[in-house]
Scaffold this active site. Structure first.
Site, PDB file in Angstrom:
ATOM      1  N   GLU A 199       0.865  -1.169   0.000  1.00  0.00           N
ATOM      2  CA  GLU A 199       0.000   0.000   0.000  1.00  0.00           C
ATOM      3  C   GLU A 199       0.907   1.227   0.000  1.00  0.00           C
ATOM      4  OE1 GLU A 199      -2.669   0.093   3.341  1.00  0.00           O
ATOM      5  OE2 GLU A 199      -3.495   2.038   2.736  1.00  0.00           O
ATOM      6  N   ARG A 204       5.657 -13.055   9.502  1.00  0.00           N
ATOM      7  CA  ARG A 204       6.291 -11.752   9.269  1.00  0.00           C
ATOM      8  C   ARG A 204       7.726 -11.783   9.733  1.00  0.00           C
ATOM      9  NH1 ARG A 204       2.173  -7.822   8.817  1.00  0.00           N
ATOM     10  NH2 ARG A 204       3.586  -6.063   9.068  1.00  0.00           N
ATOM     11  N   LYS A 250       4.597   0.849   9.534  1.00  0.00           N
ATOM     12  CA  LYS A 250       4.704   2.074   8.735  1.00  0.00           C
ATOM     13  C   LYS A 250       4.209   3.277   9.528  1.00  0.00           C
ATOM     14  CE  LYS A 250       3.114   0.103   4.824  1.00  0.00           C
ATOM     15  NZ  LYS A 250       2.439   0.020   3.546  1.00  0.00           N
TER      16      LYS A 250
HETATM   17  P1  ATP Z   1       2.303  -1.979   7.985  1.00  0.00           P
HETATM   18  O1  ATP Z   1       1.561  -2.788   9.005  1.00  0.00           O
HETATM   19  O2  ATP Z   1       3.674  -1.546   8.411  1.00  0.00           O
HETATM   20  O3  ATP Z   1       1.486  -0.877   7.384  1.00  0.00           O
HETATM   21  P2  ATP Z   1       1.506  -3.635   5.863  1.00  0.00           P
HETATM   22  O4  ATP Z   1       1.534  -5.101   5.986  1.00  0.00           O
HETATM   23  O5  ATP Z   1       0.189  -2.988   5.973  1.00  0.00           O
HETATM   24  O6  ATP Z   1       2.586  -3.022   6.827  1.00  0.00           O
HETATM   25  P3  ATP Z   1       1.694  -3.446   3.055  1.00  0.00           P
HETATM   26  O7  ATP Z   1       2.162  -2.306   2.254  1.00  0.00           O
HETATM   27  O8  ATP Z   1       0.262  -3.791   3.003  1.00  0.00           O
HETATM   28  O9  ATP Z   1       2.173  -3.167   4.528  1.00  0.00           O
HETATM   29  O10 ATP Z   1       2.581  -4.728   2.771  1.00  0.00           O
HETATM   30  C1  ATP Z   1       2.838  -5.234   1.491  1.00  0.00           C
HETATM   31  C2  ATP Z   1       3.222  -6.666   1.601  1.00  0.00           C
HETATM   32  O11 ATP Z   1       4.346  -6.820   2.454  1.00  0.00           O
HETATM   33  C3  ATP Z   1       2.099  -7.499   2.201  1.00  0.00           C
HETATM   34  O12 ATP Z   1       1.972  -8.680   1.446  1.00  0.00           O
HETATM   35  C4  ATP Z   1       2.571  -7.781   3.593  1.00  0.00           C
HETATM   36  O13 ATP Z   1       2.068  -8.998   4.057  1.00  0.00           O
HETATM   37  C5  ATP Z   1       4.086  -7.783   3.447  1.00  0.00           C
HETATM   38  N1  ATP Z   1       4.730  -7.409   4.698  1.00  0.00           N
HETATM   39  C6  ATP Z   1       4.532  -6.295   5.419  1.00  0.00           C
HETATM   40  N2  ATP Z   1       5.248  -6.314   6.547  1.00  0.00           N
HETATM   41  C7  ATP Z   1       5.943  -7.478   6.546  1.00  0.00           C
HETATM   42  C8  ATP Z   1       6.856  -8.096   7.453  1.00  0.00           C
HETATM   43  N3  ATP Z   1       7.225  -7.514   8.591  1.00  0.00           N
HETATM   44  N4  ATP Z   1       7.360  -9.302   7.113  1.00  0.00           N
HETATM   45  C9  ATP Z   1       7.017  -9.893   5.961  1.00  0.00           C
HETATM   46  N5  ATP Z   1       6.160  -9.376   5.080  1.00  0.00           N
HETATM   47  C10 ATP Z   1       5.617  -8.176   5.360  1.00  0.00           C
HETATM   48 MG    MG Z   2      -1.439  -3.501   4.635  1.00  0.00          MG
END
Ligand code: ATP
Ligand code: MG
Length: 590
Positions: free
Chosen positions: A50, A293, A303
């Site tokens: 995102e 994760r 984020k």
């Molecule tokens: P945040 O909670 O920091 O906003 P998010 O998961 O919402 O992170 P996205 O931009 O939606 O962030 O993530 C894009 C992809 O990266 C998704 O498939 C998510 O599952 C993966 N991802 C995010 N954080 C991690 C992590 N700590 N380890 C592995 N994969 C991750």
């Molecule tokens: Mg997300």
């Protein structure tokens, strides 16, 4: 980070990485099986961030997994920006994400936006209404929550659940036309309000939000929910394996429900126009697979919190080298190879864990050891004068650039009568076991010979400001005494030739392993390490200063350093310390 998570022991992680294509995790096994049984002939993945912030170290795992698998199994991986949440998303982040993925060494098949598919999502919702499995609800968001029930109590049907298809179609069209206020109506899936899985209790498909979208402007007053848009995007692009993190495990039944009910594969009328518009589109039924994760000690991987650090000026921006954003790590001097090595070593599982920060540092050290040329620099200078060389004495010495790799060649290092050495390489009152320079003591000056400290010069406060030494000329290279042993060897920079340089000495951003743990009565912000950035004026040998931005070196005995990618110029060099040569934290803690 939960304290129940097991810490990963660095000593038990595999010492050598497996070659790409040799990894044997459960996801790759599923893919091998799918290829062997002929379920799939090509593997297609996607990385779906995102664009509401910059990518962080956790995302590196998802990137390496999705792009890495596509490469190993000669498939492809799309970069898809999940931009279903207008208002929070910014084109600056989109460019940053593209940049970071490329920096890690990957290239996407297609760059897509969820918003490219808004028309498909809308038409698919109309299909769900016509099929009697979606309805427009007038309940307020609060009432909807109350009707939803709890984990122990079933939900109740909305009084609007049994509207006719005609009425639903009419209302949904009017939602799209912008007739209703935000929150006044919601399109919901008609599934089961008593389901044990809360996600299946008539989840929302569309909500009204009159917010300008960065790609579609004001074209849409309604926006699709993530659970609906994500799976249909996967299906539309023909993704075979949709890899996501564990928190989506409970969403999988809903993922499958939407994919099956919309059935894009058998309904080309829903997406034909995309193909005609030039999109490469071959819908398939994707399979969602969840993995754990990446969590890292001394770090935050949210984020929202990373944005807070930036917005409250607790760091110098998203690319501050203390940040565990990919751009921060890059500016710090971490290498894409080091990050890929980390992800490869950690492997993929469904077991949540917190990875010790030192494992990341070790991977970066390992990569840098192989790729970084050696140089000499003095960060905390003390003058050393060689009294038995004539005034104005100068010579040029030849040093090899890498002790283990001759292909790095050699360089000229100017040497003269007056040098800078590291202040802590001299001790007036040496602690036990001190093998460097001390009064009356001897030490080897790297590449020069053995010097003996004859005299100290002090300022009026009693601080040593200069040490005066004699050089054993017999110990110089090519002389009979060149092999004479002394216990210590120290590095140096010629005072006359050294280049004054700003060096930013970075350390871990948090001074506790789990900054989110508030049991000590402190918030995560209060766990920021005030010493994580120190700026010093150092002396560099000329060959270290006259380099391009982002060039990396090992400054002997000090650590790995990188010429800052933003501020460094040949006329005004600026270096960042990437990592020390050894882990100082484990001894600090232990
Ligand atoms: P945040 O909670 O920091 O906003 P998010 O998961 O919402 O992170 P996205 O931009 O939606 O962030 O993530 C894009 C992809 O990266 C998704 O498939 C998510 O599952 C993966 N991802 C995010 N954080 C991690 C992590 N700590 N380890 C592995 N994969 C991750
Ligand atoms: Mg997300």
């Amino acid at each position: 980070m939960s304290t129940e998570n097991a810490a990963v022991d660095p000593t038990t992680s595999p010492a050598t990485p497996q070659a790409e294509g040799q990894q044997r995790d459960f996801i790759r096994q599923i893919i091998r099986d799918d290829l062997a049984t002929g379920k799939h002939h090509a593997i297609r993945t996607r990385f779906p961030p995102e664009p509401n912030g910059y990518l962080h170290i956790g995302h590196a795992k998802a990137i390496c997994l999705n792009f890495g698998i596509a490469r190993e199994f000669t498939g492809w991986c799309n970069l898809r920006l999940d931009d279903t949440n207008p208002g929070k998303e910014d084109p600056e982040f989109v460019e940053g994400i593209k940049d970071d993925v490329r920096w890690l060494g990957y290239e996407w098949h297609d760059l897509r936006h969820a918003s490219d598919y808004f028309e498909v999502f809308y038409d698919s919702a109309v299909k769900l209404i016509k099929d009697g499995v979606a309805y427009v609800d007038d309940l307020s968001p609060e009432d909807m929550r109350a009707y939803r029930g709890t984990l122990t109590e079933p939900g109740r049907n909305s009084p609007f659940r049994d509207r006719s298809v005609e009425e639903n179609l009419d209302l949904f069209q009017r939602m799209r036309a912008g007739e209703f206020a935000d929150g006044a109506k919601t399109l919901r899936a008609k599934i089961d309000m008593t389901s044990g899985n809360m996600n299946m209790r008539d989840p929302a498909i569309y909500r009204i939000r009159k917010v300008t979208h960065q790609n579609t402007g004001d074209a849409w007053p309604i926006y699709p929910m993530y659970d609906y848009a994500h799976c249909l995007s996967d299906a539309l692009e023909g993704i075979t394996h949709s890899l996501c993190t564990l928190e989506f495990e409970d969403h999988r039944p809903l993922y499958d429900w939407f994919v099956d009910k919309v059935d894009l594969v058998n309904h080309p009328e829903l997406w034909q126009h995309l193909r005609e518009g030039g999109f490469r589109t071959e819908p398939a039924k994707p399979r969602q697979i969840e993995f754990s994760r990446l969590n890292l000690s001394y770090s935050i991987t949210s984020k929202r919190k990373l944005a807070q650090l930036v917005n409250e000026n607790l760091v110098d921006g998203w690319d501050d080298p203390r940040m565990n954003t990919l751009r921060g790590l890059r500016r710090r001097g971490f290498t894409p190879g080091g990050l890929r090595l980390l992800i490869e070593r950690l492997g993929v599982s469904k077991q949540n864990s917190i990875i010790d920060y030192s494992i990341l540092e070790n991977c970066v050290r390992e990569d840098l050891d192989a790729i970084a040329a050696r140089r000499m620099a003095v960060l905390d200078p003390l003058k050393l004068v060689i009294t038995n060389l004539p005034d104005g004495h100068e010579e040029t010495l030849t040093f090899s650039n890498h002790p283990k790799d001759e292909s790095f060649g050699t360089r000229d290092v100017p040497f003269s009568r007056e040098l800078w050495i590291e202040r802590d390489d001299f001790a007036e009152v040496p602690p036990k076991g001190f093998h460097r320079l001390k009064p009356e003591g001897e030490v080897r000056l790297r590449g020069v010979g053995i010097v003996k400290c004859e005299e100290m010069v002090k300022d009026t406060d009693g601080n040593v400001v200069e040490v005066r030494c004699s050089l054993d000329l017999e110990s110089r290279q090519g002389m009979p005494g060149a092999d004479r042993k002394v216990k210590g060897t120290i590095h140096w920079v010629s005072a006359k030739h050294g280049v004054a340089t700003e060096v930013r000495v970075y350390d871990r951003l948090f001074n506790v392993a789990d900054p989110d743990d508030e049991t000590d009565g402190k918030t995560w912000i209060e766990h920021i390490n005030p010493d994580a950035k120190r700026v010093v004026t150092a002396w560099l040998e000329p060959a270290a200063a006259n380099v391009d931005a982002e060039q990396r070196f090992q400054f002997e005995r000090l650590g790995y350093f990188v010429a800052d990618r933003i501020d460094h110029t040949v006329n005004k060099p600026v270096f960042n310390r990437t990592v020390t040569l050894r882990d100082a934290w484990s001894t600090k803690q232990g």
